[in-house]
Design a protein around this motif. Structure first.
Motif, PDB file in Angstrom:
ATOM      1  N   ASN A 107     -59.024  14.551  40.657  1.00  0.00           N
ATOM      2  CA  ASN A 107     -60.373  14.094  40.149  1.00  0.00           C
ATOM      3  C   ASN A 107     -61.552  14.363  40.920  1.00  0.00           C
ATOM      4  OD1 ASN A 107     -60.515  11.958  41.787  1.00  0.00           O
ATOM      5  ND2 ASN A 107     -59.848  10.415  40.241  1.00  0.00           N
ATOM      6  N   LYS A 108     -62.922  13.945  40.385  1.00  0.00           N
ATOM      7  CA  LYS A 108     -63.882  14.248  41.368  1.00  0.00           C
ATOM      8  C   LYS A 108     -64.069  13.639  42.657  1.00  0.00           C
ATOM      9  CE  LYS A 108     -66.596  10.756  38.754  1.00  0.00           C
ATOM     10  NZ  LYS A 108     -67.859  10.616  37.686  1.00  0.00           N
ATOM     11  N   ASP A 109     -63.199  12.438  42.726  1.00  0.00           N
ATOM     12  CA  ASP A 109     -63.210  11.528  43.941  1.00  0.00           C
ATOM     13  C   ASP A 109     -62.338  12.052  44.980  1.00  0.00           C
ATOM     14  OD1 ASP A 109     -65.541   9.975  43.122  1.00  0.00           O
ATOM     15  OD2 ASP A 109     -63.808   8.914  41.745  1.00  0.00           O
ATOM     16  N   GLY A 110     -61.353  13.177  44.540  1.00  0.00           N
ATOM     17  CA  GLY A 110     -60.499  13.566  45.273  1.00  0.00           C
ATOM     18  C   GLY A 110     -59.044  12.973  45.272  1.00  0.00           C
ATOM     19  N   ASN A 111     -58.772  12.032  44.298  1.00  0.00           N
ATOM     20  CA  ASN A 111     -57.616  11.722  44.197  1.00  0.00           C
ATOM     21  C   ASN A 111     -56.599  12.581  43.472  1.00  0.00           C
ATOM     22  OD1 ASN A 111     -58.442   8.757  44.942  1.00  0.00           O
ATOM     23  ND2 ASN A 111     -59.511   8.378  43.290  1.00  0.00           N
ATOM     24  N   ILE A 112     -55.464  12.534  43.948  1.00  0.00           N
ATOM     25  CA  ILE A 112     -54.530  13.554  43.436  1.00  0.00           C
ATOM     26  C   ILE A 112     -53.283  12.641  42.756  1.00  0.00           C
ATOM     27  CG2 ILE A 112     -52.786  15.225  44.188  1.00  0.00           C
ATOM     28  CD1 ILE A 112     -54.643  15.465  46.862  1.00  0.00           C
ATOM     29  N   ASN A 113     -52.761  13.403  41.643  1.00  0.00           N
ATOM     30  CA  ASN A 113     -51.815  13.008  41.008  1.00  0.00           C
ATOM     31  C   ASN A 113     -50.688  14.126  40.728  1.00  0.00           C
ATOM     32  OD1 ASN A 113     -51.956   9.963  40.453  1.00  0.00           O
ATOM     33  ND2 ASN A 113     -53.791  10.711  39.295  1.00  0.00           N
ATOM     34  N   GLY A 114     -49.647  14.346  41.004  1.00  0.00           N
ATOM     35  CA  GLY A 114     -48.693  15.297  40.988  1.00  0.00           C
ATOM     36  C   GLY A 114     -47.181  15.016  40.410  1.00  0.00           C
ATOM     37  N   LYS A 115     -46.438  16.029  40.151  1.00  0.00           N
ATOM     38  CA  LYS A 115     -45.192  15.874  39.456  1.00  0.00           C
ATOM     39  C   LYS A 115     -44.556  17.384  40.123  1.00  0.00           C
ATOM     40  CE  LYS A 115     -43.941  14.657  35.574  1.00  0.00           C
ATOM     41  NZ  LYS A 115     -42.744  13.521  35.715  1.00  0.00           N
ATOM     42  N   LYS A 126     -48.752  10.270  44.238  1.00  0.00           N
ATOM     43  CA  LYS A 126     -50.258  10.006  44.226  1.00  0.00           C
ATOM     44  C   LYS A 126     -50.785  10.146  45.643  1.00  0.00           C
ATOM     45  CE  LYS A 126     -49.840   5.025  43.326  1.00  0.00           C
ATOM     46  NZ  LYS A 126     -49.966   4.174  42.523  1.00  0.00           N
ATOM     47  N   GLY A 127     -52.204  10.427  45.562  1.00  0.00           N
ATOM     48  CA  GLY A 127     -52.706  10.499  46.902  1.00  0.00           C
ATOM     49  C   GLY A 127     -53.978  10.736  47.091  1.00  0.00           C
ATOM     50  N   ASN A 128     -54.736  11.022  48.006  1.00  0.00           N
ATOM     51  CA  ASN A 128     -55.927  11.630  48.072  1.00  0.00           C
ATOM     52  C   ASN A 128     -56.039  12.719  49.021  1.00  0.00           C
ATOM     53  OD1 ASN A 128     -59.014  11.443  49.249  1.00  0.00           O
ATOM     54  ND2 ASN A 128     -59.103  10.357  47.337  1.00  0.00           N
ATOM     55  N   THR A 129     -57.110  13.537  48.791  1.00  0.00           N
ATOM     56  CA  THR A 129     -57.472  14.902  49.536  1.00  0.00           C
ATOM     57  C   THR A 129     -57.812  14.602  51.203  1.00  0.00           C
ATOM     58  OG1 THR A 129     -59.688  14.989  48.940  1.00  0.00           O
ATOM     59  CG2 THR A 129     -58.018  16.221  47.855  1.00  0.00           C
ATOM     60  N   LYS A 216     -48.168  14.067  31.495  1.00  0.00           N
ATOM     61  CA  LYS A 216     -46.903  14.442  31.917  1.00  0.00           C
ATOM     62  C   LYS A 216     -46.578  13.920  33.384  1.00  0.00           C
ATOM     63  CE  LYS A 216     -46.141  18.449  29.051  1.00  0.00           C
ATOM     64  NZ  LYS A 216     -45.919  19.863  28.934  1.00  0.00           N
ATOM     65  N   ILE A 217     -47.417  13.214  34.020  1.00  0.00           N
ATOM     66  CA  ILE A 217     -47.558  12.547  35.377  1.00  0.00           C
ATOM     67  C   ILE A 217     -47.355  11.174  35.052  1.00  0.00           C
ATOM     68  CG2 ILE A 217     -48.591  12.245  37.443  1.00  0.00           C
ATOM     69  CD1 ILE A 217     -49.883  14.910  37.186  1.00  0.00           C
ATOM     70  N   LYS A 221     -44.764   5.213  38.453  1.00  0.00           N
ATOM     71  CA  LYS A 221     -43.625   5.291  39.025  1.00  0.00           C
ATOM     72  C   LYS A 221     -43.970   6.276  40.466  1.00  0.00           C
ATOM     73  CE  LYS A 221     -40.398   3.901  35.745  1.00  0.00           C
ATOM     74  NZ  LYS A 221     -39.069   4.533  34.985  1.00  0.00           N
ATOM     75  N   ALA A 222     -45.464   6.539  40.390  1.00  0.00           N
ATOM     76  CA  ALA A 222     -45.497   7.568  41.554  1.00  0.00           C
ATOM     77  C   ALA A 222     -45.345   7.092  42.993  1.00  0.00           C
ATOM     78  CB  ALA A 222     -47.014   7.852  41.437  1.00  0.00           C
ATOM     79  N   ILE A 223     -44.995   7.939  43.868  1.00  0.00           N
ATOM     80  CA  ILE A 223     -44.878   7.435  45.202  1.00  0.00           C
ATOM     81  C   ILE A 223     -46.109   8.045  46.004  1.00  0.00           C
ATOM     82  CG2 ILE A 223     -42.257   7.186  45.226  1.00  0.00           C
ATOM     83  CD1 ILE A 223     -42.279  10.108  46.691  1.00  0.00           C
ATOM     84  N   ALA A 224     -46.362   7.667  47.378  1.00  0.00           N
ATOM     85  CA  ALA A 224     -47.401   8.338  48.001  1.00  0.00           C
ATOM     86  C   ALA A 224     -47.371   9.801  48.292  1.00  0.00           C
ATOM     87  CB  ALA A 224     -47.705   7.253  49.183  1.00  0.00           C
ATOM     88  N   LEU A 225     -48.488  10.288  48.283  1.00  0.00           N
ATOM     89  CA  LEU A 225     -48.335  11.838  48.798  1.00  0.00           C
ATOM     90  C   LEU A 225     -47.491  12.020  50.279  1.00  0.00           C
ATOM     91  CD1 LEU A 225     -48.763  14.882  48.333  1.00  0.00           C
ATOM     92  CD2 LEU A 225     -51.063  14.406  48.960  1.00  0.00           C
ATOM     93  N   GLU A 226     -47.927  10.980  51.002  1.00  0.00           N
ATOM     94  CA  GLU A 226     -47.533  10.963  52.249  1.00  0.00           C
ATOM     95  C   GLU A 226     -45.838  11.080  52.601  1.00  0.00           C
ATOM     96  OE1 GLU A 226     -51.643   9.493  52.413  1.00  0.00           O
ATOM     97  OE2 GLU A 226     -49.913   9.284  51.333  1.00  0.00           O
TER      98      GLU A 226
END
Length: 243
Positions: A107-115, A126-129, A216-217, A221-226
């Motif tokens: 999103n515009k704030d740099g928050n990331i969601n992925g699968k 999920k995480g942030n840039t 679809k994400i 139940k998302a874990i941290a990107l790290e």
């Protein structure tokens, strides 16, 4: 007759104006098609260590090269929102990979969601840039006609990217965010990507893709990107230490 000509001229002006505005709007959404695969510096290095027969090595390397992931990256140049989508996979018989990314949204704030799929398991994260830190080097080369600079991940130098400063888009395949230019070529631990075409998409196409990816994400139940980075690095070390 003069009235008809005047009306036709006005219609042409209206059409041209609308067409020009549509083109201008479309140029707000960058669209980059990437071709990816399971060939990376790390994987090739491991293959060389494990297979001494040059003929067998060449055969396996060719199969790895034939395995292709076709993906698309979209970025709204105004809002900085972006999405990365796996479009299709050209599979190879009797061959599997460590994993691949299905979707990534930012999103515009740099928050990331992925699968993604890793070792046969689906992972939502999920995480942030800001958690993706790079070291930009002095190395430069031309990639697909663009003058690119090289940067590697601070926590894992084997992960690197070639980015084009002339295209001021801080994104690329998967989670290759945060560089001062579009990532034209990337090298991860288990995969690599190369930009094939750069064009523009409509705002409607972008929004439809974004809505689809969002559904679809599973953010609950998302874990941290790290944690995803750590899983891959642990698997990398396990392969390196295997006898």
């Amino acid at each position: 007759m003069k009235t008809i000509k005047t009306l036709v001229a006005l219609m042409c002006i209206v059409f041209f104006t609308n067409f020009t505005q549509a083109q201008s709007k479309d140029k707000n959404i960058l669209k980059v098609s990437y071709s990816g695969g399971c060939i990376s510096d790390f994987m090739v290095g491991m293959l060389k260590k494990q297979i001494q027969d040059p003929v067998q090595y060449s055969k396996i390397l060719k199969k790895m090269g034939d395995y292709k992931m076709h993906t698309t990256y979209y970025q709204n140049l105004k809002t900085k929102e972006s999405i990365f989508v796996l479009d299709s996979i050209s599979e190879v018989e009797n061959m599997s990979t460590a994993g691949y990314t299905y979707y990534v949204s930012r999103n515009k704030d740099g928050n990331i969601n992925g699968k993604e799929n890793f070792m046969g398991k689906t992972i939502d994260y999920k995480g942030n840039t800001t958690s993706i830190q790079w070291t930009v080097t002095n190395e430069q080369k031309e990639v697909n006609g663009y003058r690119c600079k090289k940067a590697h991940l601070k926590n894992n130098p084997e992960v690197y990217a070639w980015f084009a400063p002339e295209i001021p888009v801080n994104g690329g395949p998967s989670v290759f965010f945060g560089l001062q230019g579009l990532v034209i070529e990337s090298n991860g631990i288990f995969e690599s990507f190369n930009a094939q075409t750069i064009s523009y998409a409509t705002a409607d196409e972008f929004q439809k893709k974004l809505d689809d990816v969002t559904k679809k994400i599973n953010t609950d139940k998302a874990i941290a990107l790290e944690e995803v980075f750590a899983k891959k690095e642990n698997f990398q070390r396990m392969i390196q230490n295997a006898k």
